[in-house]
Design a protein around this motif. Structure first.
Motif, PDB file in Angstrom:
ATOM      1  N   MET B 108       0.723  -1.253  -0.208  1.00 46.02           N
ATOM      2  CA  MET B 108      -0.113   0.115  -0.048  1.00 46.02           C
ATOM      3  C   MET B 108       0.855   1.334   0.019  1.00 46.02           C
ATOM      4  O   MET B 108       0.690   2.246  -0.708  1.00 46.02           O
ATOM      5  CB  MET B 108      -0.905   0.046   0.989  1.00 46.02           C
ATOM      6  N   SER B 109       1.765   1.296   0.889  1.00 46.39           N
ATOM      7  CA  SER B 109       2.851   2.301   0.835  1.00 46.39           C
ATOM      8  C   SER B 109       3.401   2.776  -0.495  1.00 46.39           C
ATOM      9  O   SER B 109       3.460   3.732  -0.966  1.00 46.39           O
ATOM     10  CB  SER B 109       3.617   2.195   2.002  1.00 46.39           C
ATOM     11  N   VAL B 110       3.751   1.575  -1.108  1.00 38.23           N
ATOM     12  CA  VAL B 110       4.315   1.703  -2.452  1.00 38.23           C
ATOM     13  C   VAL B 110       3.567   2.346  -3.409  1.00 38.23           C
ATOM     14  O   VAL B 110       3.769   3.401  -4.051  1.00 38.23           O
ATOM     15  CB  VAL B 110       5.040   0.280  -2.780  1.00 38.23           C
ATOM     16  N   ILE B 111       2.219   1.719  -3.546  1.00 42.15           N
ATOM     17  CA  ILE B 111       1.300   2.105  -4.428  1.00 42.15           C
ATOM     18  C   ILE B 111       0.945   3.626  -4.001  1.00 42.15           C
ATOM     19  O   ILE B 111       1.135   4.409  -5.037  1.00 42.15           O
ATOM     20  CB  ILE B 111       0.077   1.271  -4.015  1.00 42.15           C
ATOM     21  N   TYR B 112       0.729   3.800  -2.864  1.00 44.80           N
ATOM     22  CA  TYR B 112       0.223   5.429  -2.769  1.00 44.80           C
ATOM     23  C   TYR B 112       1.177   6.503  -2.734  1.00 44.80           C
ATOM     24  O   TYR B 112       1.157   7.793  -2.797  1.00 44.80           O
ATOM     25  CB  TYR B 112      -0.266   5.331  -1.512  1.00 44.80           C
ATOM     26  N   LEU B 113       2.601   6.000  -2.650  1.00 44.99           N
ATOM     27  CA  LEU B 113       3.786   6.794  -2.614  1.00 44.99           C
ATOM     28  C   LEU B 113       4.148   6.998  -4.297  1.00 44.99           C
ATOM     29  O   LEU B 113       4.629   8.264  -4.390  1.00 44.99           O
ATOM     30  CB  LEU B 113       4.911   6.397  -1.970  1.00 44.99           C
ATOM     31  N   ALA B 114       3.781   6.143  -5.018  1.00 46.31           N
ATOM     32  CA  ALA B 114       4.081   6.105  -6.486  1.00 46.31           C
ATOM     33  C   ALA B 114       3.210   7.435  -6.971  1.00 46.31           C
ATOM     34  O   ALA B 114       1.971   7.257  -6.828  1.00 46.31           O
ATOM     35  CB  ALA B 114       4.022   4.912  -7.189  1.00 46.31           C
ATOM     36  N   PRO B 115       3.828   8.342  -7.894  1.00 43.52           N
ATOM     37  CA  PRO B 115       2.936   9.201  -8.566  1.00 43.52           C
ATOM     38  C   PRO B 115       2.458   8.810  -9.862  1.00 43.52           C
ATOM     39  O   PRO B 115       2.796   9.121 -11.159  1.00 43.52           O
ATOM     40  CB  PRO B 115       4.021  10.331  -8.805  1.00 43.52           C
ATOM     41  N   PHE B 116       1.326   7.978  -9.648  1.00 44.83           N
ATOM     42  CA  PHE B 116       0.457   7.282 -10.683  1.00 44.83           C
ATOM     43  C   PHE B 116      -0.486   8.600 -11.090  1.00 44.83           C
ATOM     44  O   PHE B 116      -1.647   8.615 -10.679  1.00 44.83           O
ATOM     45  CB  PHE B 116      -0.282   6.282 -10.412  1.00 44.83           C
ATOM     46  N   THR B 117      -0.149   9.443 -11.995  1.00 48.27           N
ATOM     47  CA  THR B 117      -1.268  10.253 -12.446  1.00 48.27           C
ATOM     48  C   THR B 117      -1.202  10.263 -14.130  1.00 48.27           C
ATOM     49  O   THR B 117      -1.000  11.256 -14.697  1.00 48.27           O
ATOM     50  CB  THR B 117      -1.016  11.768 -12.095  1.00 48.27           C
ATOM     51  N   LEU B 118      -1.787   9.205 -14.575  1.00 51.07           N
ATOM     52  CA  LEU B 118      -1.841   8.845 -16.114  1.00 51.07           C
ATOM     53  C   LEU B 118      -3.120   8.958 -16.652  1.00 51.07           C
ATOM     54  O   LEU B 118      -4.045   8.479 -15.899  1.00 51.07           O
ATOM     55  CB  LEU B 118      -1.019   7.545 -16.518  1.00 51.07           C
ATOM     56  N   PRO B 119      -3.250   9.356 -17.915  1.00 50.08           N
ATOM     57  CA  PRO B 119      -4.428   9.465 -18.438  1.00 50.08           C
ATOM     58  C   PRO B 119      -5.073   7.903 -18.963  1.00 50.08           C
ATOM     59  O   PRO B 119      -4.159   7.026 -19.315  1.00 50.08           O
ATOM     60  CB  PRO B 119      -4.464  10.370 -19.759  1.00 50.08           C
ATOM     61  N   ALA B 120      -6.403   7.608 -18.886  1.00 51.12           N
ATOM     62  CA  ALA B 120      -6.735   6.358 -19.229  1.00 51.12           C
ATOM     63  C   ALA B 120      -6.654   6.235 -20.656  1.00 51.12           C
ATOM     64  O   ALA B 120      -6.632   7.263 -21.609  1.00 51.12           O
ATOM     65  CB  ALA B 120      -8.177   6.125 -18.970  1.00 51.12           C
ATOM     66  N   GLY B 121      -6.285   4.832 -21.444  1.00 44.76           N
ATOM     67  CA  GLY B 121      -6.201   4.538 -22.618  1.00 44.76           C
ATOM     68  C   GLY B 121      -7.405   4.581 -23.626  1.00 44.76           C
ATOM     69  O   GLY B 121      -8.569   4.388 -22.670  1.00 44.76           O
ATOM     70  N   ASP B 122      -7.471   4.799 -24.685  1.00 48.36           N
ATOM     71  CA  ASP B 122      -8.815   4.941 -25.251  1.00 48.36           C
ATOM     72  C   ASP B 122      -9.500   3.852 -25.523  1.00 48.36           C
ATOM     73  O   ASP B 122      -8.955   2.473 -25.789  1.00 48.36           O
ATOM     74  CB  ASP B 122      -8.212   5.536 -26.891  1.00 48.36           C
TER      75      ASP B 122
ATOM     76  N   TYR C  51      -4.714   1.509 -17.623  1.00 49.75           N
ATOM     77  CA  TYR C  51      -3.919   2.911 -17.215  1.00 49.75           C
ATOM     78  C   TYR C  51      -2.555   3.397 -16.990  1.00 49.75           C
ATOM     79  O   TYR C  51      -2.164   4.087 -16.407  1.00 49.75           O
ATOM     80  CB  TYR C  51      -4.788   3.276 -15.691  1.00 49.75           C
ATOM     81  N   GLY C  52      -2.115   2.201 -17.642  1.00 45.28           N
ATOM     82  CA  GLY C  52      -0.346   2.340 -17.554  1.00 45.28           C
ATOM     83  C   GLY C  52       0.307   3.624 -18.575  1.00 45.28           C
ATOM     84  O   GLY C  52      -0.583   4.514 -18.932  1.00 45.28           O
ATOM     85  N   LEU C  53       1.464   3.232 -18.876  1.00 50.32           N
ATOM     86  CA  LEU C  53       2.289   4.435 -19.227  1.00 50.32           C
ATOM     87  C   LEU C  53       1.938   4.310 -20.644  1.00 50.32           C
ATOM     88  O   LEU C  53       1.911   5.189 -21.437  1.00 50.32           O
ATOM     89  CB  LEU C  53       3.745   4.084 -19.027  1.00 50.32           C
ATOM     90  N   ASN C  54       2.069   3.125 -21.392  1.00 48.64           N
ATOM     91  CA  ASN C  54       1.561   2.767 -22.613  1.00 48.64           C
ATOM     92  C   ASN C  54       0.118   2.074 -22.516  1.00 48.64           C
ATOM     93  O   ASN C  54       0.558   0.619 -22.839  1.00 48.64           O
ATOM     94  CB  ASN C  54       2.844   2.021 -23.324  1.00 48.64           C
ATOM     95  N   PRO C  55      -0.796   2.538 -22.905  1.00 51.22           N
ATOM     96  CA  PRO C  55      -1.946   1.572 -22.760  1.00 51.22           C
ATOM     97  C   PRO C  55      -1.956   0.942 -24.023  1.00 51.22           C
ATOM     98  O   PRO C  55      -1.850   1.508 -25.217  1.00 51.22           O
ATOM     99  CB  PRO C  55      -3.172   2.664 -22.897  1.00 51.22           C
ATOM    100  N   SER C  56      -2.309  -0.584 -23.688  1.00 50.64           N
ATOM    101  CA  SER C  56      -2.076  -1.245 -25.206  1.00 50.64           C
ATOM    102  C   SER C  56      -2.976  -2.782 -24.432  1.00 50.64           C
ATOM    103  O   SER C  56      -3.248  -2.859 -23.463  1.00 50.64           O
ATOM    104  CB  SER C  56      -0.952  -1.710 -25.779  1.00 50.64           C
ATOM    105  N   VAL C  57      -3.112  -3.678 -25.414  1.00 47.12           N
ATOM    106  CA  VAL C  57      -3.791  -4.952 -24.911  1.00 47.12           C
ATOM    107  C   VAL C  57      -2.781  -5.715 -24.656  1.00 47.12           C
ATOM    108  O   VAL C  57      -3.205  -6.884 -24.126  1.00 47.12           O
ATOM    109  CB  VAL C  57      -4.495  -5.281 -26.372  1.00 47.12           C
ATOM    110  N   THR C  58      -1.344  -5.725 -24.664  1.00 44.58           N
ATOM    111  CA  THR C  58      -0.155  -6.571 -24.076  1.00 44.58           C
ATOM    112  C   THR C  58      -0.815  -7.103 -22.666  1.00 44.58           C
ATOM    113  O   THR C  58      -0.623  -8.269 -22.541  1.00 44.58           O
ATOM    114  CB  THR C  58       0.934  -5.751 -23.943  1.00 44.58           C
ATOM    115  N   GLY C  59      -1.183  -6.298 -21.983  1.00 40.76           N
ATOM    116  CA  GLY C  59      -1.552  -6.538 -20.538  1.00 40.76           C
ATOM    117  C   GLY C  59      -2.439  -7.652 -20.700  1.00 40.76           C
ATOM    118  O   GLY C  59      -2.599  -8.817 -19.697  1.00 40.76           O
TER     119      GLY C  59
END
Lengths: 621, 168, 107
Positions: B108-122, C51-59
């Motif tokens: 949990m600490s690792v997950i919440y300390l990591a700066p995950f602010t990425l947009p969702a894939g299309d 939601y990853g760095l490179n969104p793709s179907v590989t996951g």
């Protein structure tokens, strides 16, 4: 002369070695023959030595270097002076006679050769003790005679009383030995030598100061008290009567117990240099004399009466030495050796003829059955009581005179009363054994002839030994030849002392005869002061009980405490030290239980600890 | 409070609840059923993540095949009515719990300390066509075939292992 | 909607599975717990593919492989369990202790 002296010493040792090696020998004649012949040889050579010295007035000195302590050389040496020559003759003679007697007395014993071997060892040790030229050597032999005493008291070790008595003798005399040992150390510290000559020289030239002399004298005296059964270390001697009767005669009456007297005599210059020490010697002696005589009044065991009598007579000797009566003390030592050995051997004969009955209340009427024994016993009694012309009269008379001349009138009176008491208990003993009618159903057994021979010889000696000092003082002149102690002989004491002593003796004899002529009277219920006194005497002044409560019990308590300490505290620590690795390894072995889940858990724990260990520093920097 | 979050919340509660019940139920059969429930919830989460194919496979393989396999396993072996956890030492239980919790805390600490602010894939990226294209046209063919080999080996191995040994 | 929520959920499920593996006596339940842990991993894979760095179907492809291997694992696991059950007459994990050196730690 030197070879003769060495042979005297080595003959009993040879006997001991032969007999202890041949302790399975069945032939009693051979065994007893070896013992008797070797001790007779020692006696013969000793007499030769004594005669030679009387004629030529020489000394035998043998000395060889033994130890070298930095600049001091300790010698291993033998020095036979007049005193030593007399002691040699006394010891070897009594030893020889007692061994002849033992041939008869111990004839039914299983360990016959061992008994003779012990007697041989004792004779060797005692001869070594009296011929040693230095204190260290004396101490070695001193302990050896103590060992022999222990072995012989406990000879019938299957009897619990004998075992206890042997232990008691060993332990009680040990107290004295410690004192003696400290004295030896002090002497070496202050004088730098163990030699008796060096000690007397140092005292006479004033090399050591007065306080040290007093302390050394007192410590030597403590050793002598332990060995010679003086108050307050007397309690072992009556108990030592659990040993065979020949042993009582040889060791606990005639020779070993006189070692203390001999020691005081041998270091007499030290005592002379300190008036305090002389005071203590004479008071202890005088007190012991009357104290033991009182206890002897009411004892019912034939050997115990004689044992207390021995203690009392040793007290006389101490008293004599304390009153500067060097010759008188030694003289009484010699005569006492003869007549007390006679009494013990005769008592042994009485015991044999009554099927090993020792209780006076069950004796009586022996006069009619064994006239010869009764007469010899009577001679011993007369000598002990001190009636002229028997030897005890001369020696005791001289002691009384010395005490009187030395000026301690109180002690003189005590000694006179003791004369009366002695006469009373001796003749009480005599009448209880021989007078009246027999109080036991058992028939008498005849006493072996071989036992009567030593009794007869000792009887003659007890009768005649007094004449070495009468009508002219041959004995003193021999004993004091070439000695600085010669100056002690003072002017003659008033003659009335002898007469008064004889009067006291006769009075005691008469009273005892009056009371016990018809034999033992069953005890009337005693009341009042007499009953009270009687009880106290019967219980020996409660000294044993006192020691039990004051020393034995607290020490026992301490022992239990130490056991507890050892078992629970020390043992607990030891067990704890053992338990810690056991516990740790048990935990470790619990991990190796073969179960996957445990292993997985341990891996997980390790992983988490590793992560924490690696990352935790980051949060504090 | 979007609809996606609401759905995630419900499904997460279901998944965690199923898992917890799996640990805490007394009877083995109930445990198996609650685990199947968790699998279904996880399949729902896959739908939420635009992984329809994986979700369906999840339902087929896990909620279907694996659960049934487990049920066979349960039925072919004899069990006490109740799972007895007390024969193992208490200490072991507590240490397991404590360190599982510690592990969770680290994660949990690792997950919440990591700066995950990425947009969702299309969403268009995740169609089944794209998946098949990726799988068969860009280098995953060989692993895919090896997987089939693995399954064959597992099949044969399971049969040999589970076969009753012949009496000699 | 953030990836952290999915990751947290996966972590929780993984830890529950871990606890089950460590503490459950019944071998079947231990296998269940392992499946749960694998599923938690799948959630991670799928979540990162969206939601990853490179969104793709590989996951997705990876999770498919995981599911396949997990299925094979479950089958082999159950088979081993049955064999062990026949050998030892029990399905309790704590009675499978043949990892221990039998010669000196019989107690």
């Amino acid at each position: 002369m030197r070879w003769i002296t060495l042979t005297i010493l080595l003959l009993p040792l040879l006997s001991f070695l032969l007999l202890i090696g041949g302790r399975k020998w069945r032939s009693r004649g051979l065994v007893a023959g070896i013992g008797v012949l070797t001790s007779y040889g020692a006696f013969h050579l000793s007499s030769y030595l004594l005669m030679n010295m009387i004629q030529k007035k020489t000394q035998v000195v043998i000395s060889m270097p033994w130890l070298t302590l930095s600049d001091q050389v300790v010698h291993l040496g033998i020095k036979i002076g007049a005193l030593q020559a007399v002691m040699l003759v006394l010891v070897s003679l009594v030893s020889c006679l007692v061994q002849i007697y033992s041939w008869g007395y111990m004839r039914d014993d299983e360990r016959f050769p061992v008994f003779f071997a012990y007697l041989g060892l004792f004779t060797f040790s005692m001869l070594g003790l009296v011929s040693s030229a230095n204190l260290l050597q004396i101490y070695i032999f001193w302990e050896l005679v103590g060992l022999c005493s222990f072995l012989l008291i406990g000879y019938w070790y299957y009897k619990p009383e004998a075992r206890d008595a042997a232990k008691k003798a060993f332990i009680v005399t040990r107290i004295g030995d410690v004192g003696f040992f400290i004295a030896i150390l002090m002497i070496f510290w202050k004088i730098g030598s163990f030699e008796l000559d060096a000690v007397s020289k140092a005292v006479s030239t004033g090399t050591i100061s007065g306080v040290w002399v007093t302390w050394i004298a007192i410590l030597i005296l403590i050793g002598a008290i332990g060995k010679s059964g003086q108050f307050p270390l007397h309690t072992w001697l009556p108990d030592a009567m659990e040993g065979p009767t020949p042993v009582s005669a040889l060791i606990h009456a005639a020779t070993m117990v006189t070692a203390g007297i001999y020691l005081v005599a041998a270091t007499f210059p030290v005592f002379l240099a300190s008036s305090y020490a002389l005071d203590i010697v004479s008071y202890i002696g005088g007190f012991t004399a009357i104290f033991a005589a009182c206890i002897a009044l009411v004892q019912t065991d034939i050997k115990r009466v004689l044992a207390y009598s021995t203690v009392s007579q040793l007290g006389y000797m101490m008293l004599a030495l304390g009153s500067k009566g060097y010759v008188e003390g030694i003289f009484h030592l010699v005569t006492h050796g003869f007549f007390k050995a006679l009494l013990f051997l005769a008592a042994g004969a009485v015991i044999v003829s009554l099927h090993h009955e020792q209780d006076l209340r069950k004796m009586g009427g022996l006069w009619k059955k064994n006239r010869g024994l009764a007469i010899w016993f009577l001679i011993g009694c007369f000598a002990l009581v001190g009636l002229p012309p028997f030897s005890g009269f001369f020696s005791k008379d001289e002691i009384l005179q010395t005490v009187y001349m030395d000026g301690r009138i109180g002690l003189f009176v005590l000694a006179l009363i003791t004369v009366f008491l002695t006469a009373f208990y001796v003749f009480r003993l005599y009448h209880l054994i021989f007078a009246g009618t027999s109080r036991t159903e058992q028939k008498n057994t005849p006493v072996p002839k071989v036992m009567m021979v030593p009794i007869a010889i000792l009887g003659l000696l007890s009768t005649l030994a007094g004449f070495v000092q009468f009508p002219k003082a041959y004995f003193s002149s021999f004993l004091l030849q070439g000695s600085k102690l010669a100056s002690l002989t003072s002017e003659a004491a008033p003659a009335w002392i002898g007469w008064v002593a004889v009067l006291f003796s006769l009075f005691g004899v008469g009273l005892a005869t009056l009371l016990y002529w018809r034999g033992y009277q069953p005890a009337k219920p005693r009341v009042g002061l007499i009953g009270w006194a009687h009880r106290i005497l019967e219980q020996k002044f409660y000294i044993d009980q006192l020691y039990h409560y004051v020393f034995a019990l607290p020490l026992k308590g301490l022992g239990y405490f130490l056991i507890g300490w050892d078992r629970f505290v020390v043992g607990g620590l030891v067990r704890l030290v053992g338990l810690v690795p056991v516990g740790l390894s048990r935990i470790a072995s619990m991990l190796q239980n073969g179960q996957t889940q445990t292993y997985a858990l341990v891996s997980l724990i390790g992983f988490i600890l590793l992560v924490i260990g690696v990352t935790v520093g980051r949060f504090f920097s | 409070m979007t609809g996606e979050f609401f759905a995630f919340f419900i499904l997460a509660i279901c998944a965690i609840g199923g898992a917890v019940f799996m640990i805490h139920f007394d009877r083995v059969m109930h445990m198996a059923l609650s685990l199947a429930f968790t699998f279904f919830a996880i399949a729902g989460l896959f739908f939420l993540l635009d992984a329809e194919f994986v979700a369906v496979i999840q339902i087929l393989i896990y909620a279907g095949a694996v659960s049934i396999l487990m049920l066979f396993g349960i039925m072919l072996t004899k069990h006490q009515e109740k799972e007895q956890t007390f024969t193992r030492t208490k200490l072991h239980q507590w240490l397991s719990f404590l360190f599982a919790l510690g592990f969770l805390a680290i994660l949990m600490s690792v997950i919440y300390l990591a700066p995950f602010t990425l947009p969702a894939g299309d969403q268009s990226l995740y169609s089944v066509n794209k998946l098949a294209e990726q799988l068969f046209k860009s280098g995953y063919v060989l692993p895919f075939e090896l997987t089939s080999l693995l399954l064959l080996v597992a099949l044969i191995g399971s049969i040999i292992l589970a076969k009753k040994e012949e009496k000699e | 909607m953030q990836i952290t929520s999915y990751l947290a959920l996966a972590a929780i499920l993984f830890s529950i599975g871990l606890y089950g593996v460590l503490s459950k006596r019944n071998a079947v339940i231990v296998l269940f717990s392992i499946e749960l842990m694998l599923n938690a991993v799948n959630i991670n894979l799928v979540a990162f593919s969206k939601y990853g760095l490179n969104p793709s179907v590989t996951g997705h492809i990876f999770s498919l492989f995981t599911i396949t291997v997990a299925a094979a694992e479950a089958a082999v696991g159950i088979a081993i369990l049955l064999a062990l059950y026949r050998l030892r007459g029990t399905s309790n994990v704590d009675e499978y202790d043949s990892l221990k050196d039998e010669s000196d730690l019989q107690k």
